[in-house]
Design an enzyme around this catalytic site. Structure first.
Site, PDB file in Angstrom:
ATOM      1  N   GLY A 106       0.238  -1.235  -0.006  1.00  0.00           N
ATOM      2  CA  GLY A 106      -0.266  -0.191  -0.067  1.00  0.00           C
ATOM      3  C   GLY A 106       0.603   0.891  -0.044  1.00  0.00           C
ATOM      4  O   GLY A 106       1.918   1.503   0.298  1.00  0.00           O
TER       5      GLY A 106
ATOM      6  N   ASP B 122       0.184  -8.800   2.234  1.00  0.00           N
ATOM      7  CA  ASP B 122      -0.048  -7.956   0.926  1.00  0.00           C
ATOM      8  C   ASP B 122      -1.371  -9.173   0.117  1.00  0.00           C
ATOM      9  O   ASP B 122      -0.801  -9.228  -0.340  1.00  0.00           O
ATOM     10  CB  ASP B 122       0.389  -6.556   0.464  1.00  0.00           C
ATOM     11  CG  ASP B 122      -0.722  -5.477   0.072  1.00  0.00           C
ATOM     12  OD1 ASP B 122      -0.655  -4.318   0.180  1.00  0.00           O
ATOM     13  OD2 ASP B 122      -1.744  -6.156  -0.313  1.00  0.00           O
TER      14      ASP B 122
ATOM     15  N   ASP C 222      -3.694 -12.666   2.642  1.00  0.00           N
ATOM     16  CA  ASP C 222      -4.563 -12.228   3.266  1.00  0.00           C
ATOM     17  C   ASP C 222      -4.549 -12.188   4.536  1.00  0.00           C
ATOM     18  O   ASP C 222      -4.785 -13.586   5.411  1.00  0.00           O
ATOM     19  CB  ASP C 222      -6.211 -12.598   2.257  1.00  0.00           C
ATOM     20  CG  ASP C 222      -7.763 -12.054   3.074  1.00  0.00           C
ATOM     21  OD1 ASP C 222      -7.360 -11.040   4.098  1.00  0.00           O
ATOM     22  OD2 ASP C 222      -8.560 -12.467   2.745  1.00  0.00           O
TER      23      ASP C 222
ATOM     24  N   LEU D   3      -1.670 -17.497   9.402  1.00  0.00           N
ATOM     25  CA  LEU D   3      -0.369 -17.296   8.993  1.00  0.00           C
ATOM     26  C   LEU D   3       0.826 -17.823  10.328  1.00  0.00           C
ATOM     27  O   LEU D   3       0.507 -17.496  10.764  1.00  0.00           O
ATOM     28  CB  LEU D   3       0.287 -16.297   8.357  1.00  0.00           C
ATOM     29  CG  LEU D   3       1.281 -16.271   7.944  1.00  0.00           C
ATOM     30  CD1 LEU D   3       1.614 -16.182   5.786  1.00  0.00           C
ATOM     31  CD2 LEU D   3       1.385 -14.285   7.827  1.00  0.00           C
TER      32      LEU D   3
ATOM     33  N   ALA E 134      -2.231   0.927  12.345  1.00  0.00           N
ATOM     34  CA  ALA E 134      -2.810   1.570  11.762  1.00  0.00           C
ATOM     35  C   ALA E 134      -4.262   2.235  12.483  1.00  0.00           C
ATOM     36  O   ALA E 134      -4.934   1.458  11.603  1.00  0.00           O
ATOM     37  CB  ALA E 134      -2.295   1.643  10.577  1.00  0.00           C
TER      38      ALA E 134
ATOM     39  N   TYR F 238     -15.897   1.536   7.407  1.00  0.00           N
ATOM     40  CA  TYR F 238     -14.459   1.628   8.007  1.00  0.00           C
ATOM     41  C   TYR F 238     -14.602   2.312   9.689  1.00  0.00           C
ATOM     42  O   TYR F 238     -13.460   1.831  10.014  1.00  0.00           O
ATOM     43  CB  TYR F 238     -13.937   2.493   7.027  1.00  0.00           C
ATOM     44  CG  TYR F 238     -12.745   3.113   7.668  1.00  0.00           C
ATOM     45  CD1 TYR F 238     -11.471   1.721   6.314  1.00  0.00           C
ATOM     46  CD2 TYR F 238     -12.325   4.199   7.679  1.00  0.00           C
ATOM     47  CE1 TYR F 238      -9.532   2.379   6.590  1.00  0.00           C
ATOM     48  CE2 TYR F 238     -11.013   4.555   7.720  1.00  0.00           C
ATOM     49  CZ  TYR F 238      -9.860   3.645   7.629  1.00  0.00           C
ATOM     50  OH  TYR F 238      -8.496   4.194   7.355  1.00  0.00           O
TER      51      TYR F 238
ATOM     52  N   LYS G  66     -12.410   0.488  12.039  1.00  0.00           N
ATOM     53  CA  LYS G  66     -11.277   0.968  12.959  1.00  0.00           C
ATOM     54  C   LYS G  66     -11.066   0.965  14.683  1.00  0.00           C
ATOM     55  O   LYS G  66     -10.712   1.319  15.317  1.00  0.00           O
ATOM     56  CB  LYS G  66     -10.725   2.197  12.706  1.00  0.00           C
ATOM     57  CG  LYS G  66     -10.365   1.767  10.352  1.00  0.00           C
ATOM     58  CD  LYS G  66      -9.270   1.239  11.277  1.00  0.00           C
ATOM     59  CE  LYS G  66      -8.841   1.164   9.567  1.00  0.00           C
ATOM     60  NZ  LYS G  66      -6.774   0.708   9.857  1.00  0.00           N
TER      61      LYS G  66
END
Ligand code: UDP
Length: 316
Positions: A10, A31, A56, A61, A114, A145, A149
């Protein structure tokens, strides 16, 4: 140090990775290219200390070896994505953050999130200090969003309280610079492309809404300083110089010596009327404030888009 950076392809992610690599750290970048760009990864792959995994973060992971810091930047962030990628945004802010917190907990790493000025919604406190709880429409078009967040912040604080994890939360305000995506839908890519093509600049509403724009390398410096601090509570990272959107349009027309005019278009739903960070905490706790002025930052960003448009005339 070895760091994991999600959203490495990004705009902000790739600048953060570059900064860490230039400081001699090892970086594992993740990413899934939902909004990230492969070209940003190609730039980073010249560093031997960079490893990229197409992934993703909503999927499990495991990463071998030690990880000192997890920087979690993965999430579509342009208001045009809030509708088209609504479900992905909510998943990445919940399932994705949960899995990255799990990774950080396993590795005993610092977790840096972030977060965003969108936590403040359409604010009635101005400028916005971190102590303002926000004024957010929970069911509007921006809610995937904004609420995503906000949920992520709650999830992170809960992990901190329950497991004693080392967590940091940056509330990032409008940021700009090279490597923003053409056609990303945000105000600066739109205005700069329109100005360079001598097309009308699409000012939404009456253009009297305000934003405060921070140049990307300043922002990244704030993030890095936050990661090295011990501050558990959210910190605003942004440039406090507030400006109206009409003024931004005029500045871009002037800096590009464009023949463009301004074309007013409808204001999107719940578009915040005012936005300006109170950065007192960042100044005090991180000894940080932005140093790039707008015209210098705008010039660099315009040069970037000019080159990009020259290279790909099909974009015109
Ligand atoms: N905006 C505009 N024209 C555009 C794109 C955005 O006037 O082509 C306005 C938008 O309505 C908002 C501000 O510019 O008030 C910043 O929008 P952006 O999408 O960059 O991010 P936001 O700050 O809303 O998250």
């Amino acid at each position: 140090m070895r760091c994991v950076v999600t959203g490495a392809a990004g705009f902000i992610g790739s600048h953060l990775v570059e900064r860490l690599l230039n400081e001699g750290h090892h970086v594992v970048g993740l990413d899934n290219f939902i909004t990230g760009q492969r070209a940003n990864i190609s730039l980073l792959e010249r560093f031997e200390s960079f490893t990229f995994i197409e992934h993703d973060i909503c999927e499990p992971l495991s990463i071998r070896g030690s990880v000192e810091i997890v920087f979690n930047l993965a999430c579509p962030a342009s208001p045009v994505d809030f509708r088209s990628s609504a479900i992905q945004i909510m998943r990445v802010c919940s399932e994705g953050v949960l899995l990255m917190l799990k990774l950080a907990r396993e590795k005993n790493s610092v977790f840096v999130q972030a977060s965003t000025s969108e936590c403040y919604g359409d604010p009635f406190v101005h400028p916005q200090p971190e102590s303002f709880w926000g004024y957010v429409n929970p069911i509007g078009e921006r809610s995937p969003y904004d609420e995503g967040k906000r949920f992520a912040e709650a999830l992170i604080m809960a992990h901190r309280r329950l497991y004693g994890m080392e967590t940091r939360i940056a509330r990032i305000f409008n940021t700009y610079g090279p490597r923003m995506r053409l056609g990303d839908g945000r105000v600066l890519p739109n205005f700069i492309q329109q100005a360079l093509e001598n097309k009308p600049l699409s000012v939404y509403g009456e253009g009297d809404q305000t934003r405060s724009f921070c140049y990307v390398t300043d922002l990244v410096d704030g993030l890095v300083r936050l990661s090295r601090s011990s501050e558990p509570y959210p910190i605003n990272i942004g440039n406090p110089h507030e400006v109206t959107i009409s003024e931004i349009a005029r500045e871009i027309i002037e800096l590009t010596a464009s023949r463009s005019e301004i074309a007013f278009q409808p204001l999107p739903e719940d578009d915040p009327k005012l936005r300006q960070p109170d950065i007192t905490r960042a100044q005090k706790l991180l000894t940080w404030e932005p140093t790039t002025n707008r015209s210098e930052g705008f010039r660099k960003t315009i040069e970037y888009f000019r080159t990009l448009l020259d290279q790909s005339p099909s974009n015109r």
